[in-house]
Design a protein around this motif. Structure first.
Motif, mmCIF file in Angstrom:
data_model
loop_
_atom_site.group_PDB
_atom_site.id
_atom_site.type_symbol
_atom_site.label_atom_id
_atom_site.label_comp_id
_atom_site.label_asym_id
_atom_site.label_seq_id
_atom_site.Cartn_x
_atom_site.Cartn_y
_atom_site.Cartn_z
ATOM 1 N N LYS A 71 59.014 30.858 33.214
ATOM 2 C CA LYS A 71 57.804 31.522 31.938
ATOM 3 C C LYS A 71 58.400 31.445 30.935
ATOM 4 O O LYS A 71 56.471 31.084 29.922
ATOM 5 C CB LYS A 71 59.236 33.163 32.573
ATOM 6 C CG LYS A 71 58.174 34.386 31.917
ATOM 7 C CD LYS A 71 58.280 35.192 31.577
ATOM 8 C CE LYS A 71 57.947 36.907 30.664
ATOM 9 N NZ LYS A 71 58.960 36.180 29.188
ATOM 10 N N LYS A 72 59.401 30.749 30.219
ATOM 11 C CA LYS A 72 59.558 30.423 28.966
ATOM 12 C C LYS A 72 58.899 29.178 28.720
ATOM 13 O O LYS A 72 58.063 28.789 27.170
ATOM 14 C CB LYS A 72 60.716 30.244 28.265
ATOM 15 C CG LYS A 72 61.686 31.835 28.453
ATOM 16 C CD LYS A 72 61.294 31.831 26.772
ATOM 17 C CE LYS A 72 62.001 33.708 26.514
ATOM 18 N NZ LYS A 72 61.441 34.613 25.261
ATOM 19 N N GLN A 73 59.015 28.146 29.832
ATOM 20 C CA GLN A 73 57.843 26.938 30.005
ATOM 21 C C GLN A 73 57.112 27.290 29.810
ATOM 22 O O GLN A 73 55.678 26.299 28.801
ATOM 23 C CB GLN A 73 58.515 26.319 31.030
ATOM 24 C CG GLN A 73 60.190 25.891 30.572
ATOM 25 C CD GLN A 73 60.356 24.586 31.515
ATOM 26 O OE1 GLN A 73 59.821 24.790 33.006
ATOM 27 N NE2 GLN A 73 61.291 24.263 31.287
ATOM 28 N N ALA A 74 56.106 28.185 30.835
ATOM 29 C CA ALA A 74 55.166 28.481 30.411
ATOM 30 C C ALA A 74 54.203 29.148 28.969
ATOM 31 O O ALA A 74 52.893 28.679 28.614
ATOM 32 C CB ALA A 74 54.137 29.394 31.700
ATOM 33 N N GLU A 75 54.672 29.990 28.580
ATOM 34 C CA GLU A 75 54.845 30.104 27.099
ATOM 35 C C GLU A 75 54.678 29.538 25.540
ATOM 36 O O GLU A 75 53.556 29.621 25.454
ATOM 37 C CB GLU A 75 55.928 31.234 26.954
ATOM 38 C CG GLU A 75 55.571 32.378 27.902
ATOM 39 C CD GLU A 75 56.985 33.955 27.631
ATOM 40 O OE1 GLU A 75 57.835 33.854 26.583
ATOM 41 O OE2 GLU A 75 56.182 34.688 27.663
ATOM 42 N N GLU A 76 55.114 28.293 26.583
ATOM 43 C CA GLU A 76 55.256 27.430 25.094
ATOM 44 C C GLU A 76 54.612 26.474 25.442
ATOM 45 O O GLU A 76 53.817 26.231 24.593
ATOM 46 C CB GLU A 76 56.485 26.603 25.441
ATOM 47 C CG GLU A 76 56.497 25.578 24.413
ATOM 48 C CD GLU A 76 57.427 26.005 22.886
ATOM 49 O OE1 GLU A 76 57.015 25.329 22.147
ATOM 50 O OE2 GLU A 76 57.409 26.847 22.373
ATOM 51 N N ALA A 77 54.162 26.024 26.421
ATOM 52 C CA ALA A 77 52.641 25.027 26.505
ATOM 53 C C ALA A 77 52.103 26.347 26.185
ATOM 54 O O ALA A 77 50.886 25.506 25.771
ATOM 55 C CB ALA A 77 52.862 24.845 28.442
ATOM 56 N N LEU A 78 51.385 27.243 26.820
ATOM 57 C CA LEU A 78 50.681 28.325 26.298
ATOM 58 C C LEU A 78 50.349 27.910 25.039
ATOM 59 O O LEU A 78 49.506 28.268 24.137
ATOM 60 C CB LEU A 78 50.323 29.711 26.974
ATOM 61 C CG LEU A 78 49.686 30.482 26.314
ATOM 62 C CD1 LEU A 78 48.328 29.398 26.628
ATOM 63 C CD2 LEU A 78 49.443 32.385 26.684
#
Length: 777
Positions: free
Chosen positions: A136-143
C-alpha cells in the motif's frame, strides 16, 4: 507493543485461550498480547511474525526490547514516545511505522491495539495487530511520484489547460502565465464559459466541446480576447477527457499572428529594398526572360525597367564577347539542380557602352513561382585594376631586392654600432688631445663627422620606413579607433573577439588618418595571423609623459605628454630572435607567400615619421603586445620642436663599474670617464663584473653595463650586483636592442638606457644626471 520500564518476570504468563489462538493464527497479520504489569512485556505473538518478519516467536518473547530494536532509528523515538503515551492513557492507537526483517529489508506495518483494565481500573493488557502495508505504501509513493511528474510536466509547458464539463463549467485551470487568463484561476473554477468569456467566444468554445464529446475527436478553434489594453490571439485544442469532460489546451499565438500580419504588410517593403540595393538584380523565368529587375539594373544598363522586362541575356550581350550557349546551359542547370553558378558576362548598355559584369545565379521563389535570381556587379574597375598589376609586380621585385639590405642591417647592427662607438669615442678623445694642432684637429674632426653620419645611416637601416607624403590632422585617438572597429572586425573574422578599452578622456594626436589606419590594420593582421583566426585582440588607449632619459623615448621624439595606443593578442607569441628582428624590413616568420614582412616595418616607420616611439613585448605562447607612443599636439598645431642640446659634462668622484665585452669600447669609456675624475672599475664579461662586485672594498656607486653579452645579459647582471650593492645606480648601454631591459614594452621607473653609438659627453651627462637624481622611493 509497548516500551518496557523494567525486565520481564521469569514466570511465564498464561497463554491465550485456544479459540483465540486459532482465530489470530488464521489472520494474514501478526497479533500480539502485552502484559503491562508489573512491567510491559510481550506474552504472546502469533506465528505470522515468522512469515512476515522472519523472526521466531521465541526471539520476540525472550527480550522485552527486541521489538523496538527492529524499528529503524529514524522512527524509533517517535514510536517509543507514542507507546509510552498510550500506556499511560489507555487510548487505542493506530500507528504506521517501518520495521526491519531478519533479512535486513525494511517493510511498513500498521500497528493498532486496544487496552484492557482489571477490576481495580488498572491497565493490564494490550491486544494488538500488525498488518504488512508495504505494498500500500509503495502504491501511495508511486501515485505521489506520478502526480508530481504530471504536475511538473504541466507546469513546464507554456500553454494554458482547462478541464470543462459538457455544460462548460470549469473544473480545473492551469496557466504558466496567469496574465493570459480572463481572471484569477480561483475565480474561474466552478464557473461556466459565459461567466468568464465574451459571449461570441464562449459560444465558439461551447460548440467545440459539444463536437469533441459527440464525435470523440480533437477540435481546434481560434479566438481573440482583449486582456488589459492589448488584444491577444489564441489557438485552442479541445479533446474528450471522459464521457462528460474535455481537456482544452490553449496556446498564445499573438506573436505568430502579428508576424503573419507583418509579413503581409512588408511585401511592398521588400520591393522597396529590392529596388534600393546597389547591385543589379534580375528575376528570370526558366527560359531566361527578365520578368523583373531592380533599379540597380536600370542604372547599370542606363535604361528604364520597362526597357528590360521581356528581354533575355542574348538581347543585352556584347557582340562576340560571350559563349551564350554555355551561359544558357548554366542557367538551365541552376533551375534544375538549385546549385548556384558564377560567370563573367560582357554586356552592352543602352548607349552602346560595353562593360564586364560578374553574375551569380541562384534558384529562388518570386511571389510563389520558381525563378532564377541573378545578381550582377559591374567589374569595370576590377578589370582596369588588372592593368596595375605589372606596376605592383615591379614594386614587389624592388621590395625583394631591398630585403637583403634590411636583413643585412639587422645582422650587423650590433657589431657595426660597436665599431662606430669606438670610432666616435676615440675621435672625441683625439679631438681633445689635438686641440693645439689645427691640421690634425681638422682631420680627426672629419673622422668624427663621418662616424656621426654613419650613425644616422645605421639608424635609418634599422628603422627602415616608406617615404610617403602625409597630411597631419588633429585627431582624437578614441574616436578614430572606434570608427575603424567594424572594418577591423571584418578583417579579423568571426573567430576573433575585439576587446576595445578606450581611455575615459580625449587622447589627441596629430597625424594623417590614413597612417593611423595603416598602423591598426598592420598590427591587427599580424595579431590575426598569430592567433590563427581564434582568440582575443585587445586595443587600448591612454596618455602618459615621457622623460628625456626614458628608454622608450626615441631619439626623434620630443619628451613630454604622449598618447598611447596598445594592441595586444593572445596568439603564439615570439621568441627573442623574432623580437630582435620584428621591425626589420622584409623580416617575417610566416611561410612563403603568407607575408612580405613589410607590415611592422611600415608601422615602425610611420611612428618614427610622427616623432613617436613603439615597444613590443612577447614570449612564446604568451601573446604579443605593441605599445605606440605618439606626441600630443599643442592646441591644434602639429609640434616639431628639436630636442634640447645636451649639457656639458660635469666631473665626478664616484666609483663606476663599467662592463663591456668589446675591448675597444671598454677602453675608451674608462679613459674618458677617468678624465672626469671618476674611479673606474672595468670588466670585459659579466663574470668578471660579479667578481669585482664581490671583492670591492669600497662602495660602487654606479653600474654602466652593455645589454647583450655572453653568459648573461645586462639586466641579469644588474639584478645579481644589486643583491650585494642595493644602493647602486644602473645605466644600460646597447647598440642593438633594449628589449631585455623593457620586458613589458615600457621602461620601468628607475631604469636608465643609452643607445649606442653615443658621444662621450652624452654618456658623461647621463651618468651625472642619474647620480645626482634623488633615490627612488
Amino acid at each position: 507493543m509497548t516500551t518496557p520500564t523494567r525486565p520481564a518476570p521469569s514466570v511465564s504468563p498464561p497463554e491465550p485461550p485456544v479459540p483465540y489462538r486459532l482465530l489470530t493464527e488464521a489472520l494474514p497479520a501478526i497479533t500480539y498480547i502485552v502484559h503491562l504489569l508489573p512491567s510491559p512485556h510481550t506474552t504472546y505473538i502469533s506465528p505470522q511474525v515468522t512469515s512476515i518478519l522472519g523472526f521466531s516467536a521465541q526471539e520476540w518473547l525472550s527480550d522485552p526490547d527486541f521489538w523496538l530494536r527492529q524499528i529503524p532509528s529514524e522512527d524509533r523515538e517517535r514510536i517509543a514516545n507514542a507507546m509510552q503515551l498510550h500506556n499511560r492513557t489507555g487510548d487505542p492507537f493506530f500507528l504506521e511505522h517501518r520495521c526491519l526483517t531478519r533479512q535486513g529489508q525494511t517493510i511498513w506495518l500498521r500497528n493498532s491495539a486496544t487496552y484492557q483494565r482489571d477490576d481495580a481500573g488498572r491497565l493490564v493488557t494490550v491486544h494488538g495487530v500488525m498488518v504488512d502495508i508495504t505494498e500500500k505504501k509503495q502504491a501511495e509513493e508511486a501515485l505521489r511520484e506520478s502526480e508530481a511528474r504530471n504536475r511538473a510536466f504541466i507546469h513546464a509547458l507554456p500553454d494554458i489547460f482547462f478541464i470543462n464539463r459538457r455544460d462548460g463549467t470549469y473544473l480545473d485551470v492551469h496557466a504558466s502565465d496567469p496574465s493570459l487568463l480572463a481572471g484569477p484561476p480561483g475565480d474561474i473554477c466552478n464557473h461556466k464559459l459565459r461567466d468568464i468569456l465574451p459571449a461570441p467566444v464562449a459560444d465558439q468554445c461551447s460548440q467545440a466541446i459539444d463536437q469533441a464529446l459527440a464525435t470523440s475527436t480533437l477540435q481546434e478553434i481560434h479566438y481573440s480576447l482583449l486582456l488589459g489594453d492589448q488584444t491577444r490571439h489564441f489557438e485552442a485544442r479541445i479533446s474528450p477527457c471522459t464521457e462528460e469532460t474535455t481537456l482544452t489546451i490553449v496556446r498564445d499565438i499573438t506573436e505568430r499572428v502579428v508576424n503573419e500580419q507583418l509579413l503581409r504588410s512588408t511585401q511592398q517593403s521588400y520591393l522597396d529594398v529590392f529596388n534600393a540595393l546597389g547591385e543589379a538584380i534580375y528575376v528570370q523565368d526558366k527560359t531566361g526572360t527578365f520578368i523583373d529587375v531592380n533599379r540597380g539594373a536600370e542604372t547599370m544598363y542606363r535604361c528604364s525597367r520597362k526597357d528590360l522586362i521581356g528581354k533575355t541575356p542574348v538581347d543585352v550581350a556584347a557582340p562576340g564577347q560571350n559563349d551564350l550557349e554555355d551561359i544558357q546551359r548554366l542557367s538551365e542547370a541552376v533551375f534544375r539542380t538549385g546549385q548556384p553558378a558564377h560567370f563573367t558576362f560582357w554586356a552592352v548598355r543602352q548607349d552602346g557602352d560595353i562593360f564586364p559584369k560578374e553574375i551569380t545565379i541562384n534558384k529562388g521563389r518570386y511571389f510563389g513561382k520558381d525563378v532564377l535570381i541573378a545578381i550582377a556587379r559591374d567589374i569595370s574597375e576590377k578589370i582596369n585594376a588588372e592593368a596595375e598589376r605589372d606596376k605592383l609586380r615591379s614594386q614587389l621585385e624592388q621590395a625583394q631586392r631591398l630585403e637583403s639590405v634590411g636583413r643585412l642591417a639587422g645582422g650587423v647592427a650590433h657589431d657595426f654600432n660597436n665599431m662606430l662607438q669606438s670610432i666616435i669615442g676615440y675621435a672625441e678623445l683625439a679631438l681633445d688631445d689635438a686641440s693645439g694642432t689645427p691640421p690634425l684637429h681638422h682631420a680627426v674632426n672629419e673622422i668624427h663627422k663621418a662616424a656621426l653620419r654613419s650613425t644616422n645611416l645605421t639608424r635609418q637601416l634599422l628603422a627602415f620606413a616608406r617615404k610617403q607624403p602625409i597630411a597631419p590632422r588633429l585627431l582624437d585617438l578614441n574616436t578614430a579607433v572606434t570608427d575603424t572597429l567594424d572594418m577591423l572586425q571584418r578583417l579579423m573574422g568571426s573567430g576573433i573577439q575585439i576587446a576595445w578599452h578606450p581611455a575615459p578622456h580625449v587622447c589627441p594626436v596629430a597625424m594623417d588618418p590614413s597612417q593611423l589606419d595603416q598602423i591598426l590594420v598592420n598590427l591587427c593582421v599580424n595579431a590575426r595571423d598569430a592567433m590563427s583566426g581564434q582568440g582575443i585582440l585587445t586595443i587600448e588607449t591612454g596618455t602618459t609623459t615621457l622623460r628625456p632619459d626614458d628608454a622608450l623615448c626615441h631619439a626623434d621624439a620630443t619628451p613630454g605628454p604622449f598618447t598611447v595606443l596598445a594592441v595586444r593578442d593572445n596568439g603564439v607569441g615570439m621568441d627573442t630572435h623574432s623580437l630582435a628582428h620584428v621591425f626589420e624590413p622584409f623580416f617575417t616568420t610566416k611561410g612563403p607567400g603568407e607575408g612580405t614582412g613589410l607590415g611592422l616595418a611600415t608601422v615602425y616607420g610611420i611612428v618614427r615619421q610622427n616623432d613617436g616611439c613603439i615597444a613590443v613585448d612577447s614570449e612564446p605562447d604568451c601573446g604579443t603586445s605593441f605599445e605606440i607612443h605618439l606626441p600630443q599636439p599643442a592646441d591644434s598645431a602639429v609640434l616639431s620642436s628639436a630636442p634640447p642640446a645636451p649639457a656639458q659634462p660635469t666631473p665626478g668622484t664616484e666609483t663606476l663599474l663599467v662592463v663591456e665585452d668589446d675591448a675597444a669600447i671598454l677602453d675608451l669609456t674608462t679613459r674618458h670617464l677617468s678624465r672626469l675624475g671618476y674611479t673606474l672599475l672595468s670588466a670585459s664579461s659579466p663574470n668578471d663584473a660579479l667578481r669585482i662586485a664581490r671583492t670591492a672594498s669600497t662602495p660602487i656607486h654606479m653600474l654602466v653595463t652593455d645589454v647583450i653579452m655572453p653568459d648573461m645579459n645586462g639586466r641579469q647582471l644588474a639584478e645579481q650586483i644589486i643583491d650585494r650593492h642595493p644602493d647602486i645606480r644602473c645605466l644600460y648601454i646597447s647598440g642593438y636592442s633594449a628589449d631585455i631591459i623593457a620586458p613589458n614594452g615600457i621602461v620601468e621607473d628607475g631604469i636608465h638606457f643609452l643607445q649606442k653609438p653615443f658621444s662621450m659627453s652624452t654618456l658623461a651627462t647621463r651618468i651625472r644626471t642619474i647620480l645626482d637624481a634623488p633615490p627612488s622611493g
